[in-house]
Design a protein around this motif. Structure first.
Motif, short mmCIF file in Angstrom:
data_model
loop_
_atom_site.label_atom_id
_atom_site.label_comp_id
_atom_site.label_asym_id
_atom_site.label_seq_id
_atom_site.Cartn_x
_atom_site.Cartn_y
_atom_site.Cartn_z
N THR A 193 48.81 38.58 28.01
CA THR A 193 47.44 38.26 28.45
C THR A 193 47.45 37.33 29.65
OG1 THR A 193 46.61 38.51 26.19
CG2 THR A 193 45.23 37.29 27.73
N VAL A 194 48.29 36.31 29.58
CA VAL A 194 48.39 35.37 30.70
C VAL A 194 48.89 36.07 31.96
CG1 VAL A 194 49.61 33.34 31.55
CG2 VAL A 194 48.72 33.36 29.22
N ALA A 195 49.89 36.95 31.80
CA ALA A 195 50.45 37.66 32.96
C ALA A 195 49.42 38.59 33.57
CB ALA A 195 51.68 38.45 32.54
N VAL A 196 48.66 39.30 32.74
CA VAL A 196 47.63 40.20 33.24
C VAL A 196 46.53 39.42 33.96
CG1 VAL A 196 45.78 41.79 32.56
CG2 VAL A 196 48.06 42.02 31.57
N ALA A 197 46.06 38.35 33.30
CA ALA A 197 45.01 37.53 33.92
C ALA A 197 45.48 36.92 35.23
CB ALA A 197 44.58 36.43 32.94
N GLY A 198 46.74 36.44 35.25
CA GLY A 198 47.28 35.87 36.47
C GLY A 198 47.36 36.88 37.60
N THR A 199 47.81 38.10 37.26
CA THR A 199 47.90 39.16 38.27
C THR A 199 46.54 39.49 38.86
OG1 THR A 199 49.81 40.12 37.12
CG2 THR A 199 48.64 41.53 38.68
N ILE A 200 45.53 39.62 37.98
CA ILE A 200 44.18 39.95 38.44
C ILE A 200 43.61 38.83 39.31
CG2 ILE A 200 41.81 40.37 37.67
CD1 ILE A 200 42.97 41.76 35.21
N LEU A 201 43.80 37.59 38.89
CA LEU A 201 43.28 36.46 39.66
C LEU A 201 43.93 36.37 41.03
CD1 LEU A 201 43.00 33.68 36.92
CD2 LEU A 201 41.12 34.86 38.09
N VAL A 202 45.26 36.58 41.10
CA VAL A 202 45.96 36.52 42.38
C VAL A 202 45.44 37.60 43.33
CG1 VAL A 202 48.19 36.90 43.49
CG2 VAL A 202 48.04 35.43 41.49
N VAL A 203 45.24 38.81 42.80
CA VAL A 203 44.74 39.90 43.64
C VAL A 203 43.33 39.60 44.13
CG1 VAL A 203 44.00 42.31 43.60
CG2 VAL A 203 46.21 41.68 42.63
N LEU A 204 42.46 39.14 43.22
CA LEU A 204 41.08 38.82 43.61
C LEU A 204 41.06 37.72 44.67
CD1 LEU A 204 39.17 38.92 40.20
CD2 LEU A 204 39.02 40.56 42.08
N TRP A 205 41.87 36.69 44.46
CA TRP A 205 41.91 35.58 45.43
C TRP A 205 42.40 36.08 46.79
CZ3 TRP A 205 40.40 30.71 46.15
CH2 TRP A 205 40.99 30.00 47.19
N ASP A 206 43.45 36.90 46.81
CA ASP A 206 44.00 37.38 48.07
C ASP A 206 43.00 38.24 48.81
OD1 ASP A 206 46.24 37.62 49.90
OD2 ASP A 206 46.40 39.70 49.24
N VAL A 207 42.31 39.13 48.09
CA VAL A 207 41.34 40.01 48.73
C VAL A 207 40.14 39.22 49.26
CG1 VAL A 207 39.71 41.91 48.36
CG2 VAL A 207 42.03 42.05 47.41
N VAL A 208 39.60 38.33 48.42
CA VAL A 208 38.44 37.53 48.84
C VAL A 208 38.80 36.63 50.02
CG1 VAL A 208 36.87 35.68 48.14
CG2 VAL A 208 37.34 37.58 46.58
N ASP A 209 39.99 36.02 49.98
CA ASP A 209 40.43 35.15 51.06
C ASP A 209 40.52 35.91 52.38
OD1 ASP A 209 41.60 32.56 52.02
OD2 ASP A 209 43.36 33.83 52.34
N SER A 210 41.07 37.13 52.33
CA SER A 210 41.19 37.93 53.55
C SER A 210 39.83 38.34 54.08
CB SER A 210 42.07 39.16 53.30
OG SER A 210 41.45 40.04 52.36
N VAL A 211 38.90 38.68 53.17
CA VAL A 211 37.55 39.07 53.59
C VAL A 211 36.84 37.90 54.26
CG1 VAL A 211 35.26 39.73 52.75
CG2 VAL A 211 37.29 40.90 51.89
N VAL A 212 36.94 36.71 53.66
CA VAL A 212 36.28 35.53 54.22
C VAL A 212 36.83 35.21 55.61
CG1 VAL A 212 36.03 33.03 53.96
CG2 VAL A 212 35.71 34.53 51.98
N LYS A 213 38.15 35.28 55.77
CA LYS A 213 38.75 34.97 57.07
C LYS A 213 38.38 35.99 58.12
CE LYS A 213 42.62 32.27 55.29
NZ LYS A 213 44.07 32.19 55.05
#
Length: 317
Positions: A291-311
């Protein structure tokens, strides 16, 4: 491309006190222009005059130290800048690399993951202290003995490129590519050298399910290789663009979706690796880790995508 003068000013002002930067910039630019005008009035080419003037002014780090009234001296001033550059370079990656390796090895040899993290951090700190001590000692001896290192003289060709407006620096790109290369190399290597061994005979124990070698593993490696290409493209562009955002999101999903699916279906980790650690088989420990690994993977992907969109959005406004 900015002029050599602009690059020289940027390199000089980087380490001077912020309140004085505008004043120093105006003063230094005026002095450089006057010196160049004095040479061109005698018929010298402007580009040649500019290079000669900046060369005479010398290393911008030394000029900045004079403006800031800061002594570039450890035991003596001769090799201070060389010592500073070497120390920064070594401390930027050696302690962290050694700490991570030690932490991983400690985690595979015992059941206390928290202790492994602490051991890795402690080792990284010790390595940093050792590097700082021995590098300083060596340069102190060189200074005291007046040893000649025959280091190359500073020249304007060493001026860094202007980074104004650049979102992706060379350091960021190199760090990202270096990490990706390590992961790409480890994925196939862990089948023969994972740094985890069986308790019975000490044979190598792959972390990932061996069945993945003929299915998902080649695909994941291909995605990571494509991500290396993306990092190169990002550095060449210098900033996020909408096409790069789209490619980044596609590659993130191409890697994360299979990994999450494999985790949820218990197909990612080698069953023998799971059995190797008793604490994974206790109660719901394995489900918790998943569960932790899945949640971590999803959060990292969301953060990376949102960060790139904002920039990318900021680049348009």
């Amino acid at each position: 491309m900015t002029s050599l003068t602009d690059r020289y000013l940027a390199a000089t002002l980087r380490t001077v006190p912020a309140p004085r930067r505008e004043e120093i910039a105006a003063e230094l630019r005026a002095s450089i222009e006057d010196m160049i005008d004095g040479r061109t009035s005698g018929g010298q080419d402007t580009a040649v005059a500019e290079r000669e003037v900046l060369t005479e002014l010398g290393n911008p780090a030394q000029l900045a130290a004079r403006y800031a009234d800061r002594r570039l001296q450890l035991i003596g001033p001769t090799y201070y800048l060389a010592w500073e550059r070497l120390l920064k370079l070594l401390l930027s990656f050696v302690p962290a690399t050694v700490g991570i390796l030690v932490g991983l090895l400690a985690a595979t040899d015992g059941e206390n993951v928290g202790g492994a993290v602490g051991e890795g951090i402690g080792t990284a700190f010790q390595v940093a202290v050792q590097i700082a001590f021995w590098a300083t000692l060596v340069f102190a001896v060189l200074e005291r003995t007046n040893a000649k290192l025959d280091l190359p003289e500073w020249s304007v060709d060493q001026l860094p490129e202007d980074q104004t407006g650049r979102q992706i620096t060379l350091t960021d790109a190199a760090a990202a590519i270096g990490w990706l290369v390590l992961v790409i190399a480890y994925l196939p290597m862990q089948h023969v050298r994972s740094f985890v061994t069986t308790t019975a005979d000490g044979d190598n124990l792959p972390i990932l399910d061996p069945a993945l070698r003929s299915s998902w593993l080649p695909f994941l490696i291909a995605v990571l290789i494509a991500t290396v290409g993306l990092e190169i493209a990002k550095y060449r562009a210098g900033r996020w663009t909408w096409p790069l955002v789209a490619v980044n999101a596609a590659l993130d999903l191409a890697f994360a979706v299979p990994v999450v699916w494999l985790l949820l279906t218990d197909r990612l980790l080698n069953p023998e690796f799971v059995a190797r650690f008793e604490w994974l088989g206790r109660g719901d420990n394995l489900d918790t880790v998943t569960t932790v690994a899945v949640a971590g993977t999803i959060l990292v992907v969301l953060w990376d995508v949102v960060d790139s969109v904002v920039k990318a959005y900021r680049n348009l406004h």
